[in-house]
Every structure is written in C-alpha cells, then in structure tokens.
Write a protein that holds these residues in place. Structure first.
Motif, PDB file in Angstrom:
ATOM      1  N   ARG A 175       0.853  -1.188   0.000  1.00 17.26           N
ATOM      2  CA  ARG A 175       0.000   0.000   0.000  1.00 17.26           C
ATOM      3  C   ARG A 175       0.892   1.243   0.000  1.00 17.26           C
ATOM      4  N   ILE A 176       0.559   2.195  -0.817  1.00 10.88           N
ATOM      5  CA  ILE A 176       1.290   3.462  -0.842  1.00 10.88           C
ATOM      6  C   ILE A 176       0.668   4.389   0.193  1.00 10.88           C
ATOM      7  N   LEU A 177       1.497   4.884   1.086  1.00 10.69           N
ATOM      8  CA  LEU A 177       1.018   5.748   2.165  1.00 10.69           C
ATOM      9  C   LEU A 177       1.248   7.217   1.821  1.00 10.69           C
ATOM     10  N   GLU A 178       0.350   8.039   2.307  1.00 11.20           N
ATOM     11  CA  GLU A 178       0.482   9.483   2.108  1.00 11.20           C
ATOM     12  C   GLU A 178       1.434  10.113   3.117  1.00 11.20           C
ATOM     13  N   SER A 179       1.592   9.451   4.273  1.00 11.03           N
ATOM     14  CA  SER A 179       2.461  10.000   5.314  1.00 11.03           C
ATOM     15  C   SER A 179       2.906   8.886   6.252  1.00 11.03           C
ATOM     16  N   ILE A 201       7.177   9.216  12.459  1.00 14.59           N
ATOM     17  CA  ILE A 201       8.444   8.652  12.918  1.00 14.59           C
ATOM     18  C   ILE A 201       8.260   8.041  14.296  1.00 14.59           C
ATOM     19  N   LYS A 202       8.772   6.826  14.458  1.00 20.00           N
ATOM     20  CA  LYS A 202       8.638   6.143  15.739  1.00 20.00           C
ATOM     21  C   LYS A 202       9.367   6.908  16.839  1.00 20.00           C
ATOM     22  N   GLY A 203       8.693   7.018  17.981  1.00 23.04           N
ATOM     23  CA  GLY A 203       9.302   7.695  19.118  1.00 23.04           C
ATOM     24  C   GLY A 203       9.227   9.201  19.053  1.00 23.04           C
ATOM     25  N   SER A 204       8.482   9.720  18.084  1.00 24.65           N
ATOM     26  CA  SER A 204       8.329  11.177  17.974  1.00 24.65           C
ATOM     27  C   SER A 204       6.973  11.474  17.350  1.00 24.65           C
ATOM     28  N   ASP A 205       6.662  12.755  17.278  1.00 25.34           N
ATOM     29  CA  ASP A 205       5.409  13.138  16.628  1.00 25.34           C
ATOM     30  C   ASP A 205       5.681  13.726  15.240  1.00 25.34           C
ATOM     31  N   GLY A 206       6.908  13.532  14.737  1.00 30.49           N
ATOM     32  CA  GLY A 206       7.254  14.037  13.404  1.00 30.49           C
ATOM     33  C   GLY A 206       6.582  13.234  12.313  1.00 30.49           C
ATOM     34  N   VAL A 207       5.962  13.924  11.382  1.00 33.22           N
ATOM     35  CA  VAL A 207       5.252  13.274  10.282  1.00 33.22           C
ATOM     36  C   VAL A 207       6.016  13.501   8.986  1.00 33.22           C
ATOM     37  N   ILE A 208       6.266  12.411   8.265  1.00 36.91           N
ATOM     38  CA  ILE A 208       7.012  12.455   7.001  1.00 36.91           C
ATOM     39  C   ILE A 208       6.054  12.331   5.833  1.00 36.91           C
ATOM     40  N   ASN A 209       6.243  13.153   4.822  1.00 40.08           N
ATOM     41  CA  ASN A 209       5.473  13.079   3.582  1.00 40.08           C
ATOM     42  C   ASN A 209       6.438  12.943   2.405  1.00 40.08           C
ATOM     43  N   PRO A 210       5.977  12.367   1.296  1.00 38.75           N
ATOM     44  CA  PRO A 210       6.838  12.334   0.110  1.00 38.75           C
ATOM     45  C   PRO A 210       7.299  13.745  -0.263  1.00 38.75           C
ATOM     46  N   GLY A 211       8.570  13.864  -0.580  1.00 36.78           N
ATOM     47  CA  GLY A 211       9.149  15.163  -0.889  1.00 36.78           C
ATOM     48  C   GLY A 211       9.923  15.766   0.269  1.00 36.78           C
ATOM     49  N   PRO A 241      24.543  10.889  10.313  1.00 35.42           N
ATOM     50  CA  PRO A 241      23.408  10.323   9.574  1.00 35.42           C
ATOM     51  C   PRO A 241      23.450  10.748   8.110  1.00 35.42           C
ATOM     52  N   TYR A 242      22.829   9.939   7.276  1.00 34.89           N
ATOM     53  CA  TYR A 242      22.740  10.253   5.859  1.00 34.89           C
ATOM     54  C   TYR A 242      21.574  11.225   5.634  1.00 34.89           C
ATOM     55  N   VAL A 243      21.701  12.015   4.571  1.00 33.12           N
ATOM     56  CA  VAL A 243      20.634  12.947   4.192  1.00 33.12           C
ATOM     57  C   VAL A 243      19.941  12.386   2.958  1.00 33.12           C
ATOM     58  N   ALA A 244      18.611  12.354   2.975  1.00 38.62           N
ATOM     59  CA  ALA A 244      17.871  11.779   1.854  1.00 38.62           C
ATOM     60  C   ALA A 244      16.566  12.529   1.631  1.00 38.62           C
ATOM     61  N   ARG A 245      16.029  12.388   0.431  1.00 42.39           N
ATOM     62  CA  ARG A 245      14.712  12.933   0.113  1.00 42.39           C
ATOM     63  C   ARG A 245      13.746  11.773  -0.090  1.00 42.39           C
ATOM     64  N   VAL A 246      12.637  11.793   0.620  1.00 47.42           N
ATOM     65  CA  VAL A 246      11.651  10.719   0.522  1.00 47.42           C
ATOM     66  C   VAL A 246      10.875  10.864  -0.785  1.00 47.42           C
ATOM     67  N   GLU A 247      10.893   9.804  -1.589  1.00 44.56           N
ATOM     68  CA  GLU A 247      10.167   9.804  -2.860  1.00 44.56           C
ATOM     69  C   GLU A 247       8.809   9.114  -2.733  1.00 44.56           C
ATOM     70  N   GLU A 248       8.779   8.038  -1.915  1.00 49.84           N
ATOM     71  CA  GLU A 248       7.545   7.257  -1.786  1.00 49.84           C
ATOM     72  C   GLU A 248       7.576   6.512  -0.451  1.00 49.84           C
ATOM     73  N   ILE A 249       6.387   6.302   0.126  1.00 54.68           N
ATOM     74  CA  ILE A 249       6.254   5.552   1.380  1.00 54.68           C
ATOM     75  C   ILE A 249       5.329   4.373   1.119  1.00 54.68           C
ATOM     76  N   GLU A 250       5.779   3.152   1.470  1.00 55.38           N
ATOM     77  CA  GLU A 250       4.970   1.968   1.205  1.00 55.38           C
ATOM     78  C   GLU A 250       4.869   1.099   2.455  1.00 55.38           C
TER      79      GLU A 250
END
Length: 226
Positions: free
Chosen positions: A17-21, A24-34, A48-57
């Motif tokens: 399933r493709i998720l919209e958001s 993050i575990k242990g926090s209230d931070g919400v990640i979205n594609p982009g 830590p590595y730096v990355a851009r989220v393209e898709e969440i599944e």
C-alpha cells in the motif's frame, strides 16, 4: 505409472500500500513524500545520511512493515571530486542514487534549502542544509556544470566565508585575496577593488574623458562563469 507430485501453491505476494504519510517512531514528526530526512548510518559513529523521501509503502500484516523509497543527498566528501574550498559545511548534492530503506532508520526531518534561501537564513540550525547541484553518482558529473565565480581567485561563493563587496563593480572578494585579515575586513566602511581603484585614479587624472564603455566592460569581466 508413478503418481504425479502435488504442486506447491505459490506464496501470495504481500500486498503493498502506498502511504500518504508516516509518523516517525518515538516522535510526533510526520514524514510526507518530498520531505528531506536524516537516516541512521549503519556505523553509529558516523553522521546520519541525508535523503529525500520519494515514496512511502507499507506491507505485511496491517501494514506493519513500512519502507521508504529515497533519493540520496551526497556530502561533498562522498562525491568523486571530494570536498573543495568553495563547498559549504552544510552543502549537499541531490544525487540520482535511489534506494529503499526501512522507515525505522529515519531519525528526523531536516531542511534542504536552495542556495538562495540558505544565504537568507537568520540562523542555521543543525538540521539545515543547502543544495545547489545535482550529482550523477556513476559519472561524478554535476548539474549545473557552470556557476558564477567571484574574487581574484575565481572561486564560487562559499556561504561560510566572509566576502567584501566592491562599491564600484559589485564583485565580491575574500579578505585574504586582497591582503586583509577578517578583523580588518569587518571594519571597512568603503571598499574599491584593485581594478576599480586604478580606474578611479584615471578618472581623477582625466575628468573630461568618458569612461562609460570601459566601466561596462569591467563589470562584465568580473562576473564570470566556469
């Protein structure tokens, strides 16, 4: 006649399933594609590595296994050419290197600004970065391959370094390149570069000569691209 062996039924592929958001575990931070994120390195002693989220599944029972498709940002020292004097300490390159990682490796969101946005920040926080190049990880090439250069040393602008602007031609100079210390440079109220100072002296010696054309050529020659 020997009996025909029974065929083992193929295991059904886990539904994805493709998720919209994703939170993050242990926090209230919400990640979205982009979004840009910091991801844990396998070696805990490394940054830590730096990355851009393209898709969440999500796969598995009740979507318990969440993975993110990411596009990696490279730090200058991770590129083929290595770090150069004009690279900022918070500079990253958006690469064409893509990967799929467990969402559990996400530490937090971060900010990757354009170069122009970054230079206008009042304060730079630990999670702030900037990007002005795209990087081809196979060939080691950059886009754009030419940017404006400044100063006598003809180097691109490093936002970490102090530079002084000439009042006449508007070009920028490193204090060391004009024989000044940073402390001396900060005290300057007016500054004319060597070329403009010489041109100004000529104007004083020959006040009736028109220098409009030479001034225009001078400004063009100072703002080069390479």
């Amino acid at each position: 006649m020997s009996p025909t062996p029974a065929k083992t039924p193929a295991k059904p592929r886990p539904q994805k399933r493709i998720l919209e958001s994703y939170t993050i575990k242990g926090s209230d931070g919400v990640i979205n594609p982009g979004d840009a994120v910091l991801m844990k390195a396998p070696d805990s002693s490394k940054r830590p590595y730096v990355a851009r989220v393209e898709e969440i599944e999500a796969t598995g029972p009740r979507g318990s296994n969440v993975r993110v498709k990411v596009r990696w940002y490279y730090r200058p020292e991770e590129s083929m050419g290595g770090r150069r004097p004009f690279h900022g300490s918070k500079e990253v390159f958006l690469s064409d290197h893509q990967d799929v990682q467990s969402a559990d490796t996400i530490e937090c969101k971060c900010n990757v600004y354009s170069f122009k946005e970054y230079t206008k920040l009042d304060a730079v926080n630990a999670e702030d970065y900037f990007c002005r190049f795209e990087y081809k990880s196979i060939t080691g090439s950059f886009m754009p391959d030419r940017i404006a250069v400044f100063c006598k040393c003809e180097m691109p602008y490093n936002p970490d370094d102090l530079m002084i602007q000439c009042d006449d031609c508007s070009d920028w100079f490193h204090p060391a390149c004009i024989g000044k210390t940073i402390k001396e440079a900060k005290k300057l109220e007016n500054f004319s570069c060597e070329s403009c100072a010489a041109e100004n002296e000529k104007k004083v010696e020959s006040p009736h000569e028109s220098t409009g054309q030479s001034d225009e050529k001078q400004v063009e020659s100072k703002r080069r691209r390479r």
